[in-house]
Design an enzyme around this catalytic site. Structure first.
Site, mmCIF file in Angstrom:
data_model
loop_
_atom_site.group_PDB
_atom_site.id
_atom_site.type_symbol
_atom_site.label_atom_id
_atom_site.label_comp_id
_atom_site.label_asym_id
_atom_site.label_seq_id
_atom_site.Cartn_x
_atom_site.Cartn_y
_atom_site.Cartn_z
ATOM 1 N N ASP A 85 0.846 -1.192 0.000
ATOM 2 C CA ASP A 85 0.000 0.000 0.000
ATOM 3 C C ASP A 85 0.885 1.248 0.000
ATOM 4 O O ASP A 85 1.764 1.385 0.850
ATOM 5 C CB ASP A 85 -0.885 -0.035 1.255
ATOM 6 C CG ASP A 85 -2.042 0.931 1.191
ATOM 7 O OD1 ASP A 85 -2.396 1.364 0.083
ATOM 8 O OD2 ASP A 85 -2.610 1.236 2.260
ATOM 9 N N GLY A 210 -9.287 5.210 1.941
ATOM 10 C CA GLY A 210 -9.988 5.850 3.056
ATOM 11 C C GLY A 210 -11.420 5.372 3.186
ATOM 12 O O GLY A 210 -12.346 6.167 3.360
#
Length: 286
Positions: A85, A210
């Site tokens: 990530d 998110g």
């Protein structure tokens, strides 16, 4: 089942109107919880690993072996990808790939556009030779995740998104469209118009960073516009921290880590199961 790239997962998700969750791992308990929840829901899963989490867990190689060991011992049969990530450089992406990661994100979104294209293309060329999928980002996702800090949100430009895809050959695109890392201050405002335009022009599975705190109605609206991967970390961290606090606050004599990490693991597992259902990933394993 061996670890797989996330490419086929996301293509299937985009074609069939659901999203695959990327749940970030931070330690053994997070990994156990996410794998068990996904197996019980018969859902494909992406294990996200930030560079900070990789350092905390001693490195990329250790993480790959931990995941492979857990998959063997827990009899995990669903498709599982290990994904870097927010990879900060070609070198970090290469290091993860060489250690056995099956997917990487190169985040050169902070660089000028042409530099982003060049770096991303270099990662794609190396990764695709090894059968590893690549995600890239355009624009700025707000908030903070480990070492990645962004003060504001800069929406991705649809034309630049199309150009990035055409010039690099990435497998998934994370356009910044109003989401933030960490807890939201107020209601998130996602750019659905831009999302639809980018989804149609690129034809690629889109990634929503998110994912914690985005209302279910917005998730359900984003999926038909091409969002096939949704990242979740903060929600699991909050759930696990609350479970630990509850145990320690209720019994000051507790010192065995299994007594508080066990409940933390269960809290993560239940949170992930809820997300799997929300994203429509249940019974999508193939």
């Amino acid at each position: 089942m061996p670890l797989v790239s996330m490419k086929e997962m996301l293509i299937d998700a985009k074609e069939n109107g659901y999203a695959v969750g990327q749940y970030n791992i931070n330690n053994l308990e997070f990994t156990q919880a996410i794998l068990e929840a996904s197996q019980e829901e018969n859902a494909p899963v992406i294990l996200g690993v930030s560079e900070g989490a990789a350092r905390y867990m001693s490195g990329f190689y250790t993480i790959v072996k931990m995941v492979e060991g857990l998959m063997h011992d827990l009899n995990i049969t669903i498709p599982v990808a290990i994904h870097l990530d927010h990879g900060s450089s070609f070198e970090k992406c290469k290091e993860a790939i060489d250690a056995g990661f099956t997917s990487v994100m190169i985040d050169a979104s902070h660089s000028p556009f042409e530099e982003n294209v060049a770096t991303t293309k270099k990662v794609v060329e190396y990764a695709h030779e090894k059968g590893v999928s690549v995600e890239a980002e355009l624009g700025t996702v707000g908030g903070q995740e480990d070492d990645v800090v962004a003060d504001g949100i800069i929406y991705a430009d649809p034309k630049e998104c199309q150009e990035l895809v055409e010039k690099t050959g990435i497998d998934a695109l994370a356009p910044a469209l109003g989401s933030v890392h960490g807890p939201y201050k107020g209601e998130p405002k996602l750019g659905f118009k831009e999302m639809e335009e980018i989804g149609l022009s690129t034809g690629l599975p889109l990634v929503l960073h998110g994912g914690t705190g985005i209302p279910t109605k917005d998730i359900q609206k984003a999926i038909p516009f091409g969002t096939a991967k949704i990242n979740v970390n903060t929600e699991n961290q909050i759930a696990s921290a609350k479970a630990v606090r509850d145990v320690l606050n209720n019994d000051k004599e507790v010192y065995d880590p299994r007594k508080y990490l066990g409940p933390a693991r269960e809290a993560i597992k239940e949170t992930v199961k809820g997300k799997i259902k929300e994203f429509g990933t249940s019974n999508r394993a193939k």
